[in-house]
Structure formats: structure tokens, C-alpha cells
Design a protein around this motif. Structure first.
Motif, mmCIF file in Angstrom:
data_model
loop_
_atom_site.group_PDB
_atom_site.id
_atom_site.type_symbol
_atom_site.label_atom_id
_atom_site.label_comp_id
_atom_site.label_asym_id
_atom_site.label_seq_id
_atom_site.Cartn_x
_atom_site.Cartn_y
_atom_site.Cartn_z
ATOM 1 N N SER A 102 0.827 -1.213 0.000
ATOM 2 C CA SER A 102 0.000 0.000 0.000
ATOM 3 C C SER A 102 0.854 1.253 0.000
ATOM 4 C CB SER A 102 -0.900 0.015 1.239
ATOM 5 O OG SER A 102 -0.148 0.344 2.405
ATOM 6 N N ASP A 103 0.256 2.352 -0.423
ATOM 7 C CA ASP A 103 0.885 3.657 -0.247
ATOM 8 C C ASP A 103 0.803 4.031 1.235
ATOM 9 O OD1 ASP A 103 1.462 4.035 -2.952
ATOM 10 O OD2 ASP A 103 -0.551 4.825 -3.347
ATOM 11 N N PRO A 104 1.721 4.858 1.734
ATOM 12 C CA PRO A 104 1.654 5.259 3.148
ATOM 13 C C PRO A 104 0.361 6.008 3.447
ATOM 14 C CG PRO A 104 3.792 5.818 2.199
ATOM 15 C CD PRO A 104 2.904 5.425 1.051
ATOM 16 N N LYS A 105 -0.234 5.696 4.593
ATOM 17 C CA LYS A 105 -1.400 6.445 5.064
ATOM 18 C C LYS A 105 -0.991 7.205 6.313
ATOM 19 C CE LYS A 105 -6.313 6.191 6.040
ATOM 20 N NZ LYS A 105 -7.552 5.418 5.831
ATOM 21 N N ILE A 106 -1.257 8.503 6.333
ATOM 22 C CA ILE A 106 -0.860 9.348 7.455
ATOM 23 C C ILE A 106 -2.049 9.537 8.399
ATOM 24 C CG2 ILE A 106 0.141 11.540 8.163
ATOM 25 C CD1 ILE A 106 1.976 9.800 6.443
ATOM 26 N N ILE A 107 -1.848 9.186 9.651
ATOM 27 C CA ILE A 107 -2.854 9.409 10.694
ATOM 28 C C ILE A 107 -2.311 10.459 11.656
ATOM 29 C CG2 ILE A 107 -4.127 8.387 12.627
ATOM 30 C CD1 ILE A 107 -5.104 7.372 9.988
ATOM 31 N N SER A 108 -3.038 11.553 11.801
ATOM 32 C CA SER A 108 -2.632 12.609 12.729
ATOM 33 C C SER A 108 -3.331 12.398 14.067
ATOM 34 C CB SER A 108 -2.978 13.985 12.167
ATOM 35 O OG SER A 108 -2.265 14.229 10.970
ATOM 36 N N VAL A 109 -2.543 12.264 15.120
ATOM 37 C CA VAL A 109 -3.083 12.022 16.459
ATOM 38 C C VAL A 109 -3.072 13.327 17.248
ATOM 39 C CG1 VAL A 109 -2.790 10.775 18.634
ATOM 40 C CG2 VAL A 109 -2.322 9.623 16.456
#
Length: 424
Positions: A102-109
Motif C-alpha cells: 500500500s501507499d503510506p497512510k498518514i494518521i494525525s493524532v
């Protein structure tokens, strides 16, 4: 004198016993702190799905870059849980043998300011089956068809990769083999995998590569393969434009097509069309290396997330005093149409789907039943976060720059129970 002292001692013990009894009575009548029963849970739940069927994929490998460390683990089931995340960005990549990484998925916490508030973030990432490798020799060259769905080889062919005879291949390690195993995986964007109902597509997110809206991704393997002659990719574009669009306007938009390759350093290599077929139904690109390429409509100058705001709170309250509120859900939707006055063909710009008139971004969050509380109306409240995206479009005919703020709801916030006194 002895009797007097004895009376004093007895009186002292009597006072101590009475005081202890009074303290014990008071302690037993203190109302327990309701906050002691609150269990705070903060986590990121990572899952892998087949984007074409929405089925879960288990036993996947996850690579996570956190603000403090790097994690590489294999999920034992259908999810991998990151417990007690810290504030900051998490980059998540999932992979599995037989599937394209997969392409990177960015999760902002963003951690809640209330220490008693829980946080449950979900990262659902699509994994597409990798295409079967085809051996291509340097003496004869070859042609590799690209199907709509890699896991359905009989599906429609959307592109072909043509390798010229007498091509010198150079692998990433510097070797020059006489033949290579080449595979190509086509990954449609998120909205293209969702059903279109009454000319409307419903999505929970948007697929963006850098600041461009992806039309589709061509994952060419082996990664890093180069060659001394340019390879030619031909892509079908016959069905990319609304039927109401004039031939002149289609031609202008077609000239704005591009293949984008995002380099490791974050910069972008933009490949413009080499030429078109006579009927303008096919576009041809020349490439000199194998990587993951994204087809974009360059008339979309940029699509960038600006900020996040809160929508007005949604609430539901049981009208009956001292009664349980049944489990339910909240929904937040925003809709954009092709008839928008600021940007005509707006839904098409956002989805790249020629058959839709509307695009609706929608999220739904569920809540459990809220217990009854004495002399109170039981209720539930939810505030939705709205992502503010700025769409900038350059009209390919007039050259005018058009902008529109697109609000996309997300499910970051969790509902909270409320209790309102029945009588003020």
C-alpha cells in the motif's frame, strides 16, 4: 482522686468510640465518584481490506513510523492495534505476499485535553492483489496488458506497457539481465470502487497524491528497473469525460493529463502525454523507469487540506424522564454537484468519474444505549470534525483560476452520553 481519674479515662474512651462510629457512618454514606468507573482507552486500529470487495484481509504485515520509533509487525488477525499513541503523525504501510504494498497512510493524532476522554482512530488501508509477473526478454521485447482489477485478469484492459526489442534492462542493484519478470497492477482510486447510485457516488475520503487527485495508479514492478530505450504506456481515456462535454473541451482537458511519479525525496516527476490516438480515445506516455505512477488531471492545480473545524453538535435525547436511550448513530454529509456555479463539473473534478452528477462525503458513528439516570433525560451528543480542503482548478480553455472550499467530514470525535435534569 483515683475515682476521679478513672472517670476521666472512661470518658476519653467513650468519646473515641463515639467519634469512630460517627466517622464510620459518614464514610459509608459518601456517594462514590462516578469518574472512578471510567475506563480510558486510546488506540489506533489498523485494518487491511480488498478495495474492490471491502472484505477484510488478515495476517498482513504493518510498517509504522511513529513520532518516536519504527514498528514492523505482523497482524495475527484482521487488525493491528497501536495502544496509547502519542501526539503527532503516524505513517502506516501494510503489505502481504501476493498483494501490492500500500501507499503510506498518514494518521494525525491529537490527544484529548480531558484526561478522562478516550480516543479510537481507525486506519483502513486497501491491499490490491499483485499482477502475475510476465517474463520479457531483451531480444524480443514484449507487451503487458493492464487490467482494471489485478485480481480479475478477465476485467477490461485500461492500458498496455510496450517494451521495445533489444532493450537493455538495468535492475536496482546495477545488474543487466537478458530478461526480467515484469508485473503491472492497476489500483483504481477510492471513489471508483464505490457504487454509483442515481448518478451520485458516496465516499468517506478522497485519494490524494501530494496535492493532486488520483485518477488511477499504475504500480510497475520491479521497482527501480530502468532501460536504455523508453517504454511506452498507452492508456484508454474514452470513458473519462462526461458525455455532455464538447469535443473541444475534452481535447483541452486531455492535454492536461499527466503521469506523476513521487520521488523518495518528495519531489514529483511529471510526464506529459507523448501523443494521442487519432480518435483521442487513447493517450501515450514514454517512461524510462519502473515505479508507481499516478494518472492525474493537471487542470486540478491542487487539492490541499487547509484546516479542521468543528460542526455544530448533533444531539438526541430520550423525551421520557428516567428512561434508557436506545443505541443509535449520527451521520454527517456534504454534497457537491456538477452544476456548482463556482466550478462547473465540480463533482467530476473531485471523482474523475464521467457518470456522476453529485459526490457526497459521508461519515456515520454509532453509539451504545445510554442508561437511565434518576430524574434525568438520557441523551447522546456528537461533534463532527470537518476537514477544509481547498480545490484550485485552472480552466483549460480560458486559463481562469477557480477555487472552492470542500468540507469532508471525518469520524475522529466519539459521541458522549448526556444527562439533563427533568426538573429545573
Amino acid at each position: 482522686m483515683m475515682k476521679s481519674n478513672l472517670k476521666v479515662v472512661l470518658l476519653f474512651f467513650a468519646l473515641v468510640i463515639a467519634g469512630a462510629a460517627i466517622y464510620s457512618c459518614k464514610k459509608s454514606t459518601v456517594t462514590p465518584d462516578p469518574n472512578l468507573s471510567i475506563v480510558v482507552s486510546r488506540q489506533i486500529v489498523v485494518s487491511a481490506i480488498n478495495p474492490f470487495t471491502n472484505d477484510s484481509i488478515g495476517q498482513f504485515t504493518v510498517a509504522i513510523t511513529t513520532p518516536n520509533a519504527t514498528i514492523n509487525q505482523t497482524a495475527t488477525g484482521n487488525t493491528y492495534v497501536i495502544k496509547d499513541p502519542v501526539a503527532g503523525n503516524y505513517s502506516i504501510v501494510v503489505s502481504k505476499t501476493g498483494y501490492a504494498t500500500s501507499d503510506p497512510k498518514i494518521i494525525s493524532v491529537v490527544l484529548p485535553t480531558d484526561a478522562k476522554s478516550s480516543l479510537n482512530l481507525k486506519a483502513s488501508i486497501g491491499l490490491s492483489k499483485a499482477a502475475v509477473a510476465i517474463v520479457v526478454t531483451s531480444t524480443s521485447g514484449g507487451s503487458i496488458p493492464v487490467s482494471t482489477f489485478a485480481d480479475a485478469p478477465s476485467s477490461a484492459v485500461v492500458a498496455n506497457v510496450t517494451v521495445s526489442p533489444a532493450t537493455v534492462f538495468t535492475l536496482a542493484d546495477g545488474t543487466k539481465p537478458a530478461s526480467v519478470g515484469i508485473s503491472v497492477t492497476n489500483v483504481p482510486v477510492a471513489t471508483q470502487t464505490l457504487p454509483v447510485v442515481n448518478n451520485q457516488v458516496v465516499a468517506s475520503s478522497v485519494s490524494v497524491v501530494k496535492d493532486k487527485i488520483a485518477m488511477q495508479t499504475l504500480n510497475l514492478q520491479p521497482e527501480g528497473l530502468t532501460f536504455d530505450k523508453p517504454m511506452v504506456i498507452d492508456m484508454s481515456i474514452a470513458n473519462l469525460y462526461p458525455s455532455s462535454m464538447s469535443t473541444a473541451l475534452k481535447t483541452a482537458f486531455q492535454n492536461a493529463l499527466a503521469l506523476n511519479y513521487v520521488r523518495k525525496d518528495g519531489t514529483v516527476e511529471v510526464i506529459t502525454p507523448d501523443h494521442f490516438s487519432t480518435d483521442r480515445n487513447t493517450v501515450y506516455y514514454k517512461i524510462n523507469h519502473f515505479s508507481s505512477y499516478v494518472l492525474v488531471n493537471s487542470a486540478v492545480v491542487s487539492f490541499v487540506r487547509q484546516s479542521t473545524t468543528e460542526s455544530p453538535a448533533q444531539t438526541v435525547v430520550n423525551p421520557t424522564c428516567t428512561a434508557v436511550l436506545a443505541a443509535g448513530s449520527f451521520t454527517n454529509t456534504t454534497t457537491y454537484t456538477n452544476s456548482d456555479t463556482a466550478i462547473p463539473n465540480l463533482a467530476w473534478y473531485l471523482t474523475n468519474l464521467s457518470t456522476v452528477n453529485n459526490v457526497q462525503y459521508s461519515v456515520q458513528v454509532k453509539f451504545d444505549a445510554v442508561p437511565a439516570q434518576s430524574n434525568s433525560y438520557s441523551g447522546e451528543s456528537w461533534t463532527c470534525n470537518l476537514e477544509n480542503w481547498l480545490l484550485t482548478v485552472k480552466d483549460p480553455v480560458s486559463g481562469a483560476i477557480l477555487t472552492k472550499t470542500i468540507l469532508i467530514p471525518n469520524a475522529d470525535q466519539v459521541p458522549h452520553p448526556t444527562f439533563t435534569p427533568c426538573h429545573q
